[in-house]
Write an enzyme that holds these catalytic residues in place. Sequence first.
Site, PDB file in Angstrom:
ATOM      1  CG  ASN A  44     -39.352  12.640 -26.808  1.00 11.42           C
ATOM      2  OD1 ASN A  44     -38.764  13.788 -26.224  1.00 11.42           O
ATOM      3  ND2 ASN A  44     -39.694  12.851 -28.022  1.00 11.42           N
ATOM      4  CB  VAL A  45     -36.832  15.166 -21.722  1.00 13.84           C
ATOM      5  CG1 VAL A  45     -36.705  13.907 -20.616  1.00 13.84           C
ATOM      6  CG2 VAL A  45     -36.171  15.585 -22.588  1.00 13.84           C
ATOM      7  CB  SER A  77     -22.354  22.619 -21.422  1.00 10.86           C
ATOM      8  OG  SER A  77     -21.631  22.564 -22.109  1.00 10.86           O
ATOM      9  CE1 TYR A 121     -24.994  20.582 -25.667  1.00 14.45           C
ATOM     10  CE2 TYR A 121     -23.250  21.941 -25.252  1.00 14.45           C
ATOM     11  CZ  TYR A 121     -23.983  20.808 -24.770  1.00 14.45           C
ATOM     12  OH  TYR A 121     -23.749  19.840 -23.950  1.00 14.45           O
ATOM     13  CB  ALA A 124     -29.488  29.372 -27.128  1.00 16.28           C
ATOM     14  CB  SER A 125     -29.922  24.844 -25.107  1.00 22.12           C
ATOM     15  OG  SER A 125     -28.849  23.777 -25.261  1.00 22.12           O
ATOM     16  CE  LYS A 126     -26.477  21.090 -22.430  1.00 23.17           C
ATOM     17  NZ  LYS A 126     -27.158  20.234 -21.326  1.00 23.17           N
TER      18      LYS A 126
END
Length: 250
Positions: free
Chosen positions: A62-63, A141, A154, A156-158
């Site tokens: 699990n990363v 992305s 999504y 914010a994470s990318k």
Amino acid sequence: MRLRDRNIFITGAGSGIGRAAALLAAKEGAAIACAEIDESTLKETVGLVEDAGGRVLALPCNVTDRDAVKESVDHAARELGGLHALLNIAGTGKLAHTADVSEEDWNRTLGVNLNGTFWVCQAALPHLLEQRRSAIANVASIAGLNGQAYSAAYCASKWGVVGLTKALAVEYVKRGLRVNCVCPAGVKTPLIGQMLPPADADPDLMARFGLVMKFTHPEEVAESLVFLISDAARSINGVALPLDFGNSAS
Ligand SMILES: NC(=O)c1ccc[n+]([C@@H]2O[C@H](COP(=O)([O-])OP(=O)(O)OC[C@H]3O[C@@H](n4cnc5c(N)ncnc54)[C@H](O)[C@@H]3O)[C@@H](O)[C@H]2O)c1
């Protein structure tokens, strides 16, 4: 063979882009360590790589678990005899009105896409820096280069993955490590089927997804990843490469 004698750590290898990258990297001569949270899909990928004659290590992982990541990366480096490249592909996402994003969904998206990418980079760094030349390719992305409706977590994470990529590219440029990322638009994988817009989504805002409504295939993304970690890309460092048929150019 573009990756002959190279040992590569790949996350999210059980499905979609990760599986395509594992198969292509093995075909190009690499020995690969496949890290994946889903043990059954991991087993399938490993079987496919072995059937194709590749050398592969299966690592259920699990990363988001920093200690487990370090253990997996160190194990891979020991078993394979060092690491030359890392492909950070594991990811998740869910579309929702920003007002409806739960703490759990926010934390999961940031945890897998951004924290996970960082933990794996951090664990792999000492191994990669042992080599004369090494490379990381992250999967961000097009949502890491633009704003998209219903995608606050999504995006914010990318955007974070793009920033992380550029920060490492600058920090390690003198030590033979190159760090790049790809920014795909829609790719035909199980994930895209999960990222459905809310039922009352504004169609004008959804049109933002693209001027050309064309999907790409995981194998095409894998080609760009393999290129970025190969010697053919030796002068490319710190780029966030859009794979979107030019939509973000306009
Ligand atoms: N499909 C698209 O349209 C698209 C577009 C742009 C970017 N991406 C990115 O591409 C990457 C791969 O996604 P995909 O489309 O192939 O989806 P996918 O769902 O087919 O594959 C994602 C893989 O990551 C694994 N994973 C998820 N959480 C994990 C964790 N905590 N630890 C380890 N593994 C974990 C999943 O089990 C799965 O095997 C993701 O980072 C995604 O954000 C996808």
